[in-house]
Design a protein around this motif. Sequence first.
Motif, PDB file in Angstrom:
ATOM      1  N   ASN A  79       8.096  16.676   0.937  1.00 26.71           N
ATOM      2  CA  ASN A  79       7.648  15.619   1.844  1.00 26.71           C
ATOM      3  C   ASN A  79       7.939  14.255   1.223  1.00 26.71           C
ATOM      4  OD1 ASN A  79       5.753  17.455   3.733  1.00 26.71           O
ATOM      5  ND2 ASN A  79       5.419  18.013   1.591  1.00 26.71           N
ATOM      6  N   CYS A  80       8.480  13.357   2.015  1.00 24.93           N
ATOM      7  CA  CYS A  80       8.839  12.033   1.521  1.00 24.93           C
ATOM      8  C   CYS A  80       7.892  10.989   2.102  1.00 24.93           C
ATOM      9  CB  CYS A  80      10.265  11.678   1.916  1.00 24.93           C
ATOM     10  SG  CYS A  80      11.500  12.822   1.305  1.00 24.93           S
ATOM     11  N   VAL A  81       7.126  10.350   1.240  1.00 25.78           N
ATOM     12  CA  VAL A  81       6.278   9.229   1.651  1.00 25.78           C
ATOM     13  C   VAL A  81       7.070   7.963   1.334  1.00 25.78           C
ATOM     14  CG1 VAL A  81       4.070   8.056   1.376  1.00 25.78           C
ATOM     15  CG2 VAL A  81       4.199  10.552   1.137  1.00 25.78           C
ATOM     16  N   ILE A  82       7.586   7.325   2.381  1.00 29.51           N
ATOM     17  CA  ILE A  82       8.462   6.159   2.221  1.00 29.51           C
ATOM     18  C   ILE A  82       7.765   4.958   2.857  1.00 29.51           C
ATOM     19  CG2 ILE A  82      10.803   5.270   2.535  1.00 29.51           C
ATOM     20  CD1 ILE A  82      11.712   8.104   3.168  1.00 29.51           C
ATOM     21  N   PRO A  83       6.912   4.272   2.094  1.00 24.53           N
ATOM     22  CA  PRO A  83       6.149   3.163   2.684  1.00 24.53           C
ATOM     23  C   PRO A  83       7.038   2.091   3.307  1.00 24.53           C
ATOM     24  CG  PRO A  83       5.222   3.793   0.565  1.00 24.53           C
ATOM     25  CD  PRO A  83       6.525   4.522   0.699  1.00 24.53           C
ATOM     26  N   TYR A  84       8.128   1.742   2.621  1.00 23.02           N
ATOM     27  CA  TYR A  84       9.113   0.818   3.196  1.00 23.02           C
ATOM     28  C   TYR A  84      10.428   1.562   3.344  1.00 23.02           C
ATOM     29  CZ  TYR A  84      12.484  -2.935   3.790  1.00 23.02           C
ATOM     30  OH  TYR A  84      13.503  -3.722   4.277  1.00 23.02           O
ATOM     31  N   PHE A  85      10.897   1.684   4.575  1.00 24.50           N
ATOM     32  CA  PHE A  85      12.096   2.455   4.887  1.00 24.50           C
ATOM     33  C   PHE A  85      13.289   1.506   4.958  1.00 24.50           C
ATOM     34  CE2 PHE A  85      15.049   4.687   7.683  1.00 24.50           C
ATOM     35  CZ  PHE A  85      14.964   6.001   7.263  1.00 24.50           C
ATOM     36  N   GLY A  86      14.122   1.525   3.909  1.00 25.39           N
ATOM     37  CA  GLY A  86      15.307   0.683   3.882  1.00 25.39           C
ATOM     38  C   GLY A  86      16.311   1.051   4.961  1.00 25.39           C
ATOM     39  N   TYR A  87      17.131   0.091   5.358  1.00 29.92           N
ATOM     40  CA  TYR A  87      18.141   0.236   6.413  1.00 29.92           C
ATOM     41  C   TYR A  87      17.525   0.338   7.804  1.00 29.92           C
ATOM     42  CZ  TYR A  87      21.840   0.866   2.944  1.00 29.92           C
ATOM     43  OH  TYR A  87      22.728   0.681   1.909  1.00 29.92           O
ATOM     44  N   ALA A  88      16.205   0.120   7.921  1.00 23.67           N
ATOM     45  CA  ALA A  88      15.552   0.243   9.226  1.00 23.67           C
ATOM     46  C   ALA A  88      16.027  -0.825  10.207  1.00 23.67           C
ATOM     47  CB  ALA A  88      14.040   0.161   9.067  1.00 23.67           C
ATOM     48  N   ARG A  89      16.518  -1.946   9.706  1.00 25.77           N
ATOM     49  CA  ARG A  89      16.984  -3.003  10.614  1.00 25.77           C
ATOM     50  C   ARG A  89      18.354  -2.694  11.201  1.00 25.77           C
ATOM     51  NH1 ARG A  89      15.449  -8.137   6.867  1.00 25.77           N
ATOM     52  NH2 ARG A  89      15.712  -6.548   5.250  1.00 25.77           N
ATOM     53  N   GLN A  90      19.023  -1.685  10.667  1.00 26.71           N
ATOM     54  CA  GLN A  90      20.304  -1.256  11.230  1.00 26.71           C
ATOM     55  C   GLN A  90      20.053  -0.024  12.113  1.00 26.71           C
ATOM     56  OE1 GLN A  90      23.600  -1.078   8.426  1.00 26.71           O
ATOM     57  NE2 GLN A  90      22.538  -2.466   7.038  1.00 26.71           N
ATOM     58  N   ASP A  91      19.274  -0.247  13.167  1.00 25.63           N
ATOM     59  CA  ASP A  91      18.809   0.860  13.993  1.00 25.63           C
ATOM     60  C   ASP A  91      19.606   1.027  15.281  1.00 25.63           C
ATOM     61  OD1 ASP A  91      17.485  -1.711  14.662  1.00 25.63           O
ATOM     62  OD2 ASP A  91      16.607  -0.527  16.286  1.00 25.63           O
ATOM     63  N   ARG A  92      20.602   0.165  15.516  1.00 24.34           N
ATOM     64  CA  ARG A  92      21.382   0.245  16.755  1.00 24.34           C
ATOM     65  C   ARG A  92      22.709  -0.469  16.539  1.00 24.34           C
ATOM     66  NH1 ARG A  92      18.307  -4.099  16.645  1.00 24.34           N
ATOM     67  NH2 ARG A  92      18.925  -6.009  17.710  1.00 24.34           N
ATOM     68  N   ALA A 113      11.707  -0.411  13.715  1.00 30.77           N
ATOM     69  CA  ALA A 113      11.965   0.020  15.091  1.00 30.77           C
ATOM     70  C   ALA A 113      11.393   1.425  15.270  1.00 30.77           C
ATOM     71  CB  ALA A 113      13.462   0.016  15.388  1.00 30.77           C
ATOM     72  N   ALA A 114      10.499   1.582  16.227  1.00 31.24           N
ATOM     73  CA  ALA A 114       9.793   2.852  16.405  1.00 31.24           C
ATOM     74  C   ALA A 114      10.728   4.004  16.724  1.00 31.24           C
ATOM     75  CB  ALA A 114       8.748   2.712  17.512  1.00 31.24           C
ATOM     76  N   GLN A 115      11.877   3.705  17.336  1.00 34.12           N
ATOM     77  CA  GLN A 115      12.779   4.786  17.725  1.00 34.12           C
ATOM     78  C   GLN A 115      13.412   5.501  16.534  1.00 34.12           C
ATOM     79  OE1 GLN A 115      13.338   1.545  18.504  1.00 34.12           O
ATOM     80  NE2 GLN A 115      15.481   0.965  18.216  1.00 34.12           N
ATOM     81  N   ILE A 116      13.273   4.939  15.347  1.00 27.53           N
ATOM     82  CA  ILE A 116      13.837   5.589  14.159  1.00 27.53           C
ATOM     83  C   ILE A 116      13.185   6.949  13.940  1.00 27.53           C
ATOM     84  CG2 ILE A 116      14.067   5.410  11.635  1.00 27.53           C
ATOM     85  CD1 ILE A 116      14.371   2.405  11.985  1.00 27.53           C
ATOM     86  N   GLN A 117      11.927   7.108  14.362  1.00 24.63           N
ATOM     87  CA  GLN A 117      11.287   8.411  14.266  1.00 24.63           C
ATOM     88  C   GLN A 117      12.107   9.482  14.977  1.00 24.63           C
ATOM     89  OE1 GLN A 117       7.221   6.807  15.586  1.00 24.63           O
ATOM     90  NE2 GLN A 117       6.633   8.558  14.336  1.00 24.63           N
TER      91      GLN A 117
END
Length: 335
Positions: free
Chosen positions: A87-100, A132-136
């Motif tokens: 299990n990965c607990v990633i408090p800050y998810f890098g590259y999240a701003r490149q979501d589209r 961005a919530a859609q990353i889930q």
Amino acid sequence: MKDSTVVFALSASHDLAQEICDILEIPLGKCTVHHFADGEILVELGESVRGKDVFFVQSTNRPVNDNLMELLIGIDACKRASARSINCVIPYFGYARQDRKAKPRQPISSKLVATMLERAGANRVITMDLHAAQIQGYFDIPADDINTLTLISEYLKSKPGLNLEDVVVVSPDHGGTVRARRLADRLGAPVAIIDKRRPKPNVAVAMNLLGDVDGKVAVVIDDMVDTAGTLTSGINMLYEKGAREVIAACAHGVLSGPAIERLKNSKLTEFIVTNTIDQSENSKLYNEMTVLSVAPLAAAAIEAVELNESLSTALNDAVTGEFVHKVCQSDENQA
């Protein structure tokens, strides 16, 4: 749970992982990370994980690629050591701003990172305040995103001298309106929105204000602050519009380049941030910074996963329970 759960800390989140283990009353797992002269990385596990549920705590902030590779290599080590789940607990998810794809021929890097984590062998991912919530939806494994607004709202409610009737919650742009509304609902406060334009990445110019902050305490809420250009531009506008005081709050203090100097030179009364990204050095440079720990939330999430309990219930209990109040009280005393 204590016999079957192992929490490992990698380079970016060692202090946070230790806090989580203290709350869960389990020892921090033995793990060593080597960075070699040629740039290669080796993650060595110092204890058996056979048949155990492993939780890696690692934010993928600067240096983003090194921290991401540490996580991927750690996952591979656990998979080859016969861990029951990884299990990965990633408090800050890098590259999240490149979501589209904002322009033709651009990558969707957050989807690529999600794929890499899955292919490496991760069975679950826990993040906090995704950009961005859609990353889930980029994951084909369970992916839980924890909201830190509860921490921030509890802190503001318990802040000495702050009358919530004087507070206006401000979104720094139209995209953050939902986040601002959620915080406003928790505080019983109205909302204002800064209308801005972004001529290029990391550059934003405040154009207008939708709402009234005259004579009020403006609380600017965002998911992250990077170079602080957007924030400081908005601060100046709020004071021009008559704000008596401006407080800023965010989940992720990326604080790249000139961010700290910009914050120090601004008229911010207080800058509230969580420790999804370690702020131990930045807090020494900027006295108006208040750091709230997300360890109670992460610990509650881990416990809920291990005990097959409701995650939302566990997080709510963590926020209203003694751990969060201790964190808030500690930060008030420091202030």
